[in-house]
Design a protein around this motif. Structure first.
Motif, PDB file in Angstrom:
ATOM      1  N   ASP A  87      66.000  35.910   5.152  1.00 50.17           N
ATOM      2  CA  ASP A  87      66.810  36.905   5.868  1.00 50.17           C
ATOM      3  C   ASP A  87      65.962  37.949   6.585  1.00 50.17           C
ATOM      4  N   HIS A  88      64.693  38.042   6.247  1.00 52.99           N
ATOM      5  CA  HIS A  88      63.790  38.974   6.936  1.00 52.99           C
ATOM      6  C   HIS A  88      63.578  38.581   8.404  1.00 52.99           C
ATOM      7  N   GLN A  89      64.038  37.398   8.783  1.00 55.03           N
ATOM      8  CA  GLN A  89      63.879  36.948  10.166  1.00 55.03           C
ATOM      9  C   GLN A  89      64.523  37.928  11.142  1.00 55.03           C
ATOM     10  N   LYS A  90      65.537  38.654  10.691  1.00 54.68           N
ATOM     11  CA  LYS A  90      66.151  39.671  11.532  1.00 54.68           C
ATOM     12  C   LYS A  90      65.111  40.703  11.937  1.00 54.68           C
ATOM     13  N   LEU A  91      64.317  41.121  10.981  1.00 52.18           N
ATOM     14  CA  LEU A  91      63.283  42.122  11.260  1.00 52.18           C
ATOM     15  C   LEU A  91      62.167  41.560  12.123  1.00 52.18           C
ATOM     16  N   LYS A 125      71.079  37.317  20.473  1.00 55.06           N
ATOM     17  CA  LYS A 125      69.993  37.506  19.501  1.00 55.06           C
ATOM     18  C   LYS A 125      70.065  38.887  18.867  1.00 55.06           C
ATOM     19  N   LEU A 126      70.359  39.905  19.684  1.00 56.00           N
ATOM     20  CA  LEU A 126      70.485  41.260  19.146  1.00 56.00           C
ATOM     21  C   LEU A 126      71.634  41.343  18.147  1.00 56.00           C
ATOM     22  N   ILE A 127      72.732  40.697  18.456  1.00 58.23           N
ATOM     23  CA  ILE A 127      73.882  40.694  17.550  1.00 58.23           C
ATOM     24  C   ILE A 127      73.521  39.981  16.245  1.00 58.23           C
ATOM     25  N   LEU A 128      72.798  38.861  16.343  1.00 60.36           N
ATOM     26  CA  LEU A 128      72.343  38.161  15.136  1.00 60.36           C
ATOM     27  C   LEU A 128      71.456  39.049  14.274  1.00 60.36           C
ATOM     28  N   CYS A 129      70.722  39.938  14.923  1.00 56.56           N
ATOM     29  CA  CYS A 129      69.821  40.840  14.201  1.00 56.56           C
ATOM     30  C   CYS A 129      70.526  42.102  13.728  1.00 56.56           C
ATOM     31  N   GLY A 130      71.831  42.191  13.951  1.00 55.13           N
ATOM     32  CA  GLY A 130      72.588  43.326  13.451  1.00 55.13           C
ATOM     33  C   GLY A 130      72.840  44.434  14.458  1.00 55.13           C
ATOM     34  N   GLU A 131      72.402  44.265  15.684  1.00 57.87           N
ATOM     35  CA  GLU A 131      72.646  45.257  16.732  1.00 57.87           C
ATOM     36  C   GLU A 131      73.959  44.914  17.419  1.00 57.87           C
ATOM     37  N   ASN A 132      74.731  45.915  17.770  1.00 52.90           N
ATOM     38  CA  ASN A 132      75.999  45.672  18.448  1.00 52.90           C
ATOM     39  C   ASN A 132      75.834  45.942  19.937  1.00 52.90           C
ATOM     40  N   ILE A 133      76.055  44.935  20.755  1.00 46.34           N
ATOM     41  CA  ILE A 133      75.972  45.055  22.206  1.00 46.34           C
ATOM     42  C   ILE A 133      77.367  44.820  22.770  1.00 46.34           C
ATOM     43  N   THR A 134      77.879  45.819  23.464  1.00 44.71           N
ATOM     44  CA  THR A 134      79.224  45.716  24.026  1.00 44.71           C
ATOM     45  C   THR A 134      79.167  45.243  25.474  1.00 44.71           C
ATOM     46  N   ASP A 135      80.318  44.833  26.001  1.00 48.41           N
ATOM     47  CA  ASP A 135      80.403  44.478  27.423  1.00 48.41           C
ATOM     48  C   ASP A 135      80.005  45.669  28.289  1.00 48.41           C
ATOM     49  N   ALA A 136      80.432  46.862  27.887  1.00 42.55           N
ATOM     50  CA  ALA A 136      80.095  48.068  28.654  1.00 42.55           C
ATOM     51  C   ALA A 136      78.580  48.263  28.726  1.00 42.55           C
TER      52      ALA A 136
END
Length: 176
Positions: A87-91, A125-136
């Motif tokens: 799970d450290h792959q996110k980091l 990829k950012l979402i998989l890593c826990g970052e939230n990217i919106t359409d905006a």
């Protein structure tokens, strides 16, 4: 002896480099096969569900991982062990993916379709890593990377208050 049955998705690599996508694929397939309870610590699956899930897991991990975890017969235990290990792959992926996001510019692509493909890949990829990217945020990223000669166009797009990312069917006009 190689696996004779066809894989539903790519097996988890011994290095764990594909762990993030593997987890998503595994969860989806377990859900589709009625086996999601086997990896939920709050649920009590049947013996048959556990057996099917452990067979499924072993079928979708690298042969070396299969050998390492050969004695584990509980799918939740195997799931947690793989999570603890990989799970450290996110980091690991997050810094390079953030850098890709920062350096992404519309003008570096021949078409909007190519740019959209890149922005969706990076945002996934950012979402998989826990970052939230919106359409905006994707729209603002796109508009903020317009060539300086087309900033008026970017401002006009902002004023139109688009809610979805740009249409992929248009080719970019070369700046003269």
């Amino acid at each position: 002896m190689a696996n004779l049955a066809k894989l539903e998705f790519v097996a988890l690599d011994v290095s764990g480099n594909n762990y993030l996508s593997w987890v998503l694929d595994a969860e989806l397939h377990l859900s589709a096969n009625g086996l999601k309870d086997t990896i939920d610590p709050e649920k009590i699956p049947t013996v048959e569900q556990n057996a099917k899930a452990i067979i499924f897991h072993r079928h979708h991990i690298h042969e070396n991982l299969k050998s390492e975890y050969l004695t584990i017969k509980n799918p939740l235990t195997l799931w947690n062990n793989l999570k603890d290990r990989f799970d450290h792959q996110k980091l690991v992926h997050l810094p390079s993916t953030r850098n890709d996001w920062i350096s992404l510019r519309l003008q570096d692509f021949k078409s909007v379709a190519e740019y959209n493909s890149a922005i969706f890949k990076i945002s996934s990829k950012l979402i998989l890593c826990g970052e939230n990217i919106t359409d905006a945020e994707m729209i603002e990223k796109t508009l903020s990377t317009f060539h300086p000669n087309t900033m008026i166009l970017a401002q006009q797009y902002r004023e139109r208050n688009f809610q979805k990312s740009l249409d992929t069917s248009h080719r970019l006009c070369p700046v003269t």
